[in-house]
Design an enzyme around this catalytic site. Structure first.
Site, short mmCIF file in Angstrom:
data_model
loop_
_atom_site.label_atom_id
_atom_site.label_comp_id
_atom_site.label_asym_id
_atom_site.label_seq_id
_atom_site.Cartn_x
_atom_site.Cartn_y
_atom_site.Cartn_z
N LYS A 23 0.83 -1.19 0.00
CA LYS A 23 0.00 0.00 0.00
C LYS A 23 0.89 1.27 0.00
O LYS A 23 2.11 1.18 0.14
CB LYS A 23 -0.95 -0.06 1.20
CG LYS A 23 -1.93 -1.25 1.06
CD LYS A 23 -3.09 -1.21 2.03
CE LYS A 23 -2.72 -1.74 3.38
NZ LYS A 23 -3.92 -1.92 4.26
N PHE A 58 -14.06 3.36 9.27
CA PHE A 58 -12.75 3.66 8.71
C PHE A 58 -12.71 3.62 7.17
O PHE A 58 -11.70 3.92 6.57
CB PHE A 58 -11.68 2.72 9.28
CG PHE A 58 -11.91 1.24 8.98
CD1 PHE A 58 -11.54 0.70 7.77
CD2 PHE A 58 -12.48 0.41 9.94
CE1 PHE A 58 -11.73 -0.65 7.50
CE2 PHE A 58 -12.68 -0.94 9.68
CZ PHE A 58 -12.31 -1.48 8.45
N HIS A 61 -1.78 -5.34 1.93
CA HIS A 61 -3.08 -5.99 1.93
C HIS A 61 -2.86 -7.36 1.32
O HIS A 61 -2.06 -7.49 0.39
CB HIS A 61 -4.10 -5.23 1.07
CG HIS A 61 -5.27 -6.08 0.71
ND1 HIS A 61 -6.34 -6.26 1.57
CD2 HIS A 61 -5.53 -6.87 -0.37
CE1 HIS A 61 -7.19 -7.09 1.01
NE2 HIS A 61 -6.73 -7.49 -0.17
N THR A 87 -4.07 -8.00 11.39
CA THR A 87 -4.39 -6.67 10.85
C THR A 87 -3.91 -5.55 11.78
O THR A 87 -3.35 -4.56 11.32
CB THR A 87 -5.92 -6.52 10.64
OG1 THR A 87 -6.36 -7.61 9.84
CG2 THR A 87 -6.25 -5.21 9.96
N ARG A 94 -0.91 -14.40 4.22
CA ARG A 94 -1.51 -13.81 5.43
C ARG A 94 -0.59 -14.00 6.63
O ARG A 94 -0.49 -13.14 7.49
CB ARG A 94 -2.91 -14.39 5.68
CG ARG A 94 -3.87 -13.91 4.59
CD ARG A 94 -5.29 -14.27 4.85
NE ARG A 94 -5.90 -13.53 5.95
CZ ARG A 94 -6.27 -12.26 5.88
NH1 ARG A 94 -6.06 -11.57 4.77
NH2 ARG A 94 -6.84 -11.67 6.91
N ARG A 104 3.76 -6.79 9.54
CA ARG A 104 3.13 -5.81 10.44
C ARG A 104 3.73 -5.84 11.84
O ARG A 104 3.82 -4.80 12.51
CB ARG A 104 1.63 -6.05 10.48
CG ARG A 104 0.95 -5.69 9.15
CD ARG A 104 -0.42 -6.29 9.05
NE ARG A 104 -1.11 -5.87 7.84
CZ ARG A 104 -2.24 -6.42 7.40
NH1 ARG A 104 -2.79 -7.40 8.08
NH2 ARG A 104 -2.81 -5.99 6.30
P1 CMP Z 1 -6.22 -4.54 4.69
O1 CMP Z 1 -5.68 -5.93 4.82
O2 CMP Z 1 -5.84 -3.72 3.52
O3 CMP Z 1 -7.81 -4.67 4.73
C1 CMP Z 1 -8.64 -3.68 5.27
C2 CMP Z 1 -7.84 -2.59 5.86
O4 CMP Z 1 -8.57 -1.72 6.68
C3 CMP Z 1 -6.78 -3.18 6.78
O5 CMP Z 1 -5.79 -3.74 5.99
C4 CMP Z 1 -6.41 -2.02 7.66
O6 CMP Z 1 -5.33 -1.29 7.16
C5 CMP Z 1 -7.68 -1.18 7.61
N1 CMP Z 1 -8.37 -1.18 8.89
C6 CMP Z 1 -8.93 -2.22 9.50
N2 CMP Z 1 -9.47 -1.83 10.67
C7 CMP Z 1 -9.24 -0.50 10.78
C8 CMP Z 1 -9.56 0.47 11.74
N3 CMP Z 1 -10.22 0.16 12.85
N4 CMP Z 1 -9.16 1.73 11.52
C9 CMP Z 1 -8.49 2.05 10.40
N5 CMP Z 1 -8.17 1.17 9.43
C10 CMP Z 1 -8.54 -0.10 9.64
#
Ligand code: CMP
Length: 153
Positions: free
Chosen positions: A13, A61, A119, A95, A89, A106
């Site tokens: 990203k 979000f 992602h 996440t 994953r 992460r």
């Molecule tokens: P990603 O795997 O790209 O899929 C959804 C994305 O939403 C996740 O990574 C996070 O970066 C983002 N995300 C998930 N939960 C939140 C949150 N509570 N606040 C902000 N971003 C979020």
């Protein structure tokens, strides 16, 4: 041994690109033994990002997430290999970076939920949908890794 050879979609990203972490993240994917067969370095259109994250559209979000992912260059990837959905994953980690294990992208190099660097598709069905969304009918690279005979039986 049963090999689940499959394809998944991942994206480095805009935070990963801006922080100069493309090489670091690609290196982890390649070192693990997965094969990168598609790569697209673009600034994604907002409409495409909205579609990509449609399942989160009701969440608070969502708007910020869409705006951020469309805000700068990102690197879309198609990755092939044994159990690639699950393994990507595992490489990415939980996440929430605060919950992500050390050794994951992460857990090692991210801090906040809204800046998670990568992602990666959560299921085979999502992978198929996301590959189609980002790459359309593009043909992917066909090549043999020199370590393939040692990665698989
Ligand atoms: P990603 O795997 O790209 O899929 C959804 C994305 O939403 C996740 O990574 C996070 O970066 C983002 N995300 C998930 N939960 C939140 C949150 N509570 N606040 C902000 N971003 C979020």
């Amino acid at each position: 041994m049963v090999i689940f050879m499959e394809r998944t979609y991942s994206m480095i990203k805009p935070d990963g690109v801006a922080r100069g972490l493309m090489g670091e993240i690609l290196g982890r994917i390649e070192k693990r033994g997965l094969k990168i067969i598609g790569m697209k370095f673009t600034v994604l259109e907002k409409a495409k990002v909205e579609e990509h994250y449609a399942e989160h559209s009701a969440k608070a979000f969502y708007a910020g997430l869409v705006e951020f992912v469309a805000s700068g260059p990102s690197l879309s990837l198609v990755i092939e290999g044994n159990d690639s959905v699950k393994i990507m994953r595992a490489i990415s980690g939980e996440t929430d970076p605060a919950d992500a294990a050390i050794g994951t992208v992460r857990g090692d190099i991210a801090l906040a939920m809204d800046r998670t660097l990568v992602h990666t598709s959560h299921s085979l069905e999502a992978a198929e949908r996301e590959i189609k969304l980002h790459f359309g009918g593009a043909a992917f690279m066909v090549y043999k890794r020199c370590d393939e005979d040692f990665l698989y039986e």
